[in-house]
Motif scaffolding. Structure first.
Motif, PDB file in Angstrom:
ATOM      1  N   ARG A 156      25.636   6.131 -18.500  1.00  0.00           N
ATOM      2  CA  ARG A 156      24.419   6.360 -18.770  1.00  0.00           C
ATOM      3  C   ARG A 156      23.018   5.837 -19.561  1.00  0.00           C
ATOM      4  NH1 ARG A 156      26.546  11.649 -23.116  1.00  0.00           N
ATOM      5  NH2 ARG A 156      27.978  12.404 -21.306  1.00  0.00           N
ATOM      6  N   ASP A 157      23.776   4.853 -19.788  1.00  0.00           N
ATOM      7  CA  ASP A 157      22.482   3.406 -20.463  1.00  0.00           C
ATOM      8  C   ASP A 157      21.638   3.367 -19.085  1.00  0.00           C
ATOM      9  OD1 ASP A 157      21.164   1.669 -21.896  1.00  0.00           O
ATOM     10  OD2 ASP A 157      22.475   0.075 -20.969  1.00  0.00           O
ATOM     11  N   ASP A 158      22.434   2.495 -17.919  1.00  0.00           N
ATOM     12  CA  ASP A 158      21.530   2.784 -17.032  1.00  0.00           C
ATOM     13  C   ASP A 158      20.859   3.417 -15.733  1.00  0.00           C
ATOM     14  OD1 ASP A 158      23.024   0.107 -16.289  1.00  0.00           O
ATOM     15  OD2 ASP A 158      24.510   0.655 -15.001  1.00  0.00           O
ATOM     16  N   GLU A 159      21.351   4.819 -15.988  1.00  0.00           N
ATOM     17  CA  GLU A 159      20.224   5.949 -15.504  1.00  0.00           C
ATOM     18  C   GLU A 159      19.171   5.993 -16.645  1.00  0.00           C
ATOM     19  OE1 GLU A 159      22.387   9.245 -15.658  1.00  0.00           O
ATOM     20  OE2 GLU A 159      23.878   8.775 -14.304  1.00  0.00           O
ATOM     21  N   GLU A 160      19.950   5.863 -17.613  1.00  0.00           N
ATOM     22  CA  GLU A 160      18.224   5.886 -18.921  1.00  0.00           C
ATOM     23  C   GLU A 160      17.465   4.558 -18.415  1.00  0.00           C
ATOM     24  OE1 GLU A 160      17.072   6.125 -23.566  1.00  0.00           O
ATOM     25  OE2 GLU A 160      19.431   5.842 -22.477  1.00  0.00           O
ATOM     26  N   LYS A 161      17.903   3.686 -17.984  1.00  0.00           N
ATOM     27  CA  LYS A 161      17.038   2.261 -18.270  1.00  0.00           C
ATOM     28  C   LYS A 161      16.115   2.765 -16.384  1.00  0.00           C
ATOM     29  CE  LYS A 161      20.051  -1.634 -19.909  1.00  0.00           C
ATOM     30  NZ  LYS A 161      20.567  -2.913 -20.033  1.00  0.00           N
ATOM     31  N   GLU A 162      17.356   3.116 -15.487  1.00  0.00           N
ATOM     32  CA  GLU A 162      16.506   3.092 -14.511  1.00  0.00           C
ATOM     33  C   GLU A 162      15.460   4.582 -14.306  1.00  0.00           C
ATOM     34  OE1 GLU A 162      17.734   5.557 -10.003  1.00  0.00           O
ATOM     35  OE2 GLU A 162      18.940   4.138 -11.272  1.00  0.00           O
ATOM     36  N   PHE A 163      15.413   5.392 -14.990  1.00  0.00           N
ATOM     37  CA  PHE A 163      14.541   6.780 -15.302  1.00  0.00           C
ATOM     38  C   PHE A 163      13.326   6.345 -15.848  1.00  0.00           C
ATOM     39  CE2 PHE A 163      12.666   9.923 -18.601  1.00  0.00           C
ATOM     40  CZ  PHE A 163      12.387  10.424 -17.433  1.00  0.00           C
ATOM     41  N   LYS A 164      13.552   5.351 -16.729  1.00  0.00           N
ATOM     42  CA  LYS A 164      12.424   4.900 -18.150  1.00  0.00           C
ATOM     43  C   LYS A 164      11.078   3.275 -17.027  1.00  0.00           C
ATOM     44  CE  LYS A 164      14.106   5.016 -22.449  1.00  0.00           C
ATOM     45  NZ  LYS A 164      14.147   4.388 -23.604  1.00  0.00           N
ATOM     46  N   ALA A 165      11.986   2.871 -16.165  1.00  0.00           N
ATOM     47  CA  ALA A 165      11.620   1.814 -15.243  1.00  0.00           C
ATOM     48  C   ALA A 165      10.946   3.212 -14.385  1.00  0.00           C
ATOM     49  CB  ALA A 165      12.469   1.108 -14.230  1.00  0.00           C
ATOM     50  N   ARG A 166      11.474   3.619 -13.450  1.00  0.00           N
ATOM     51  CA  ARG A 166      10.340   4.618 -12.602  1.00  0.00           C
ATOM     52  C   ARG A 166       8.983   5.376 -13.607  1.00  0.00           C
ATOM     53  NH1 ARG A 166      14.838   8.488  -9.560  1.00  0.00           N
ATOM     54  NH2 ARG A 166      14.947   9.346 -12.000  1.00  0.00           N
ATOM     55  N   LEU A 167       9.922   5.943 -14.776  1.00  0.00           N
ATOM     56  CA  LEU A 167       8.241   6.156 -14.517  1.00  0.00           C
ATOM     57  C   LEU A 167       7.512   5.540 -15.732  1.00  0.00           C
ATOM     58  CD1 LEU A 167       7.744   9.280 -16.758  1.00  0.00           C
ATOM     59  CD2 LEU A 167       8.650   8.802 -18.917  1.00  0.00           C
ATOM     60  N   ALA A 168       7.693   4.736 -15.629  1.00  0.00           N
ATOM     61  CA  ALA A 168       6.996   3.227 -15.594  1.00  0.00           C
ATOM     62  C   ALA A 168       5.892   3.247 -14.785  1.00  0.00           C
ATOM     63  CB  ALA A 168       7.391   2.069 -16.554  1.00  0.00           C
ATOM     64  N   ARG A 222       5.643   5.294 -12.639  1.00  0.00           N
ATOM     65  CA  ARG A 222       4.521   6.496 -12.110  1.00  0.00           C
ATOM     66  C   ARG A 222       3.615   6.198 -12.848  1.00  0.00           C
ATOM     67  NH1 ARG A 222       5.139   9.985  -8.733  1.00  0.00           N
ATOM     68  NH2 ARG A 222       4.349  11.917  -9.191  1.00  0.00           N
ATOM     69  N   ILE A 223       3.854   6.113 -14.754  1.00  0.00           N
ATOM     70  CA  ILE A 223       2.574   5.830 -15.157  1.00  0.00           C
ATOM     71  C   ILE A 223       1.365   3.987 -14.713  1.00  0.00           C
ATOM     72  CG2 ILE A 223       1.975   4.961 -17.756  1.00  0.00           C
ATOM     73  CD1 ILE A 223       4.466   7.154 -18.201  1.00  0.00           C
ATOM     74  N   ARG A 224       2.066   3.750 -14.668  1.00  0.00           N
ATOM     75  CA  ARG A 224       0.867   2.754 -13.920  1.00  0.00           C
ATOM     76  C   ARG A 224       0.572   2.775 -12.737  1.00  0.00           C
ATOM     77  NH1 ARG A 224       4.934  -1.626 -15.820  1.00  0.00           N
ATOM     78  NH2 ARG A 224       5.936  -1.099 -13.532  1.00  0.00           N
ATOM     79  N   GLY A 225       0.931   3.871 -11.919  1.00  0.00           N
ATOM     80  CA  GLY A 225       0.815   3.729 -10.079  1.00  0.00           C
ATOM     81  C   GLY A 225       1.564   3.075  -9.711  1.00  0.00           C
ATOM     82  N   GLY A 226       2.500   2.874  -9.800  1.00  0.00           N
ATOM     83  CA  GLY A 226       3.657   2.165  -8.894  1.00  0.00           C
ATOM     84  C   GLY A 226       3.405   2.844  -7.555  1.00  0.00           C
ATOM     85  N   ASP A 227       4.882   2.370  -6.860  1.00  0.00           N
ATOM     86  CA  ASP A 227       4.869   2.501  -5.398  1.00  0.00           C
ATOM     87  C   ASP A 227       5.534   3.537  -4.988  1.00  0.00           C
ATOM     88  OD1 ASP A 227       5.704  -0.263  -5.670  1.00  0.00           O
ATOM     89  OD2 ASP A 227       7.013  -0.099  -5.434  1.00  0.00           O
ATOM     90  N   GLU A 228       5.365   4.827  -5.774  1.00  0.00           N
ATOM     91  CA  GLU A 228       5.468   6.563  -5.699  1.00  0.00           C
ATOM     92  C   GLU A 228       4.686   6.834  -5.256  1.00  0.00           C
ATOM     93  OE1 GLU A 228       9.293   8.437  -8.168  1.00  0.00           O
ATOM     94  OE2 GLU A 228       9.560   5.644  -9.017  1.00  0.00           O
ATOM     95  N   GLU A 229       3.685   6.789  -6.613  1.00  0.00           N
ATOM     96  CA  GLU A 229       2.302   7.187  -5.792  1.00  0.00           C
ATOM     97  C   GLU A 229       1.508   6.934  -4.182  1.00  0.00           C
ATOM     98  OE1 GLU A 229       0.324   8.474  -9.863  1.00  0.00           O
ATOM     99  OE2 GLU A 229      -0.578   7.320  -9.275  1.00  0.00           O
TER     100      GLU A 229
END
Length: 168
Positions: free
Chosen positions: A121-133, A135-142
């Motif tokens: 759960r901790d790893d999933e939460e860290k991964e989620f926060k990293a993706r969210l960060a 996303r907010i910065r306009g990272g690779d996914e956008e």
């Protein structure tokens, strides 16, 4: 450590079935171990039935004789019980120690499973926060043209967590 303080080897050491038995298996094992106890109980019942029959017939002499036999049978059964208890005491003690070890092992396995779950759960939460960060910065996914919103990412994360919990 004194080498003489070690417990004596038991005939049940290599027999795993001894430690994993049902109630009926235990009953039959105990009857095989101490056959004099059921024998004494049977003789006691025989004496009581005989006393009851002789009382109904009105034969006081036979009634007293059967009651004496009952008393002797009960004394014999009690003596067999005490002797058997003394004889099998070491194996019973060893069995209790084994059950404690099994219980401790199960408790440790449960704790380890729980810790693994928390780590996942901790790893999933860290991964989620990293993706969210990202996303907010306009990272690779956008940059790749992914137009998912943050709320959709949260929904996906909830579904992933539910699926991982259902797998366990």
């Amino acid at each position: 450590m004194n080498p003489n303080s070690a417990p004596l080897p038991s005939s049940f050491d290599e027999n795993a079935d001894f430690y994993n038995e049902s109630r009926s298996q235990k009953l039959f094992r105990r009857i095989r171990e101490e056959p004099l106890i059921p024998l004494g109980c049977g003789v006691t019942v025989w004496a009581i039935v005989g006393a009851t029959r002789s009382m109904r017939k009105g034969d006081h002499k036979m009634t007293n004789l059967f009651f004496r036999r009952r008393l002797y049978a009960q004394a014999f059964t009690l003596a067999a019980l005490v002797a058997g208890n003394l004889y099998w005491q070491k194996d019973r003690k060893k069995r209790k120690e084994y059950e404690k070890l099994v219980e401790e092992k199960e408790r440790q396995e449960k704790r380890d499973r729980w810790l693994r779950e928390l780590e996942m759960r901790d790893d999933e939460e860290k991964e989620f926060k990293a993706r969210l960060a990202r996303r907010i910065r306009g990272g690779d996914e956008e940059k790749e043209g992914n137009t998912k919103g943050v709320t959709e990412m949260v929904k996906d994360k909830v579904e992933e967590t539910k699926k991982s919990i259902e797998r366990k």
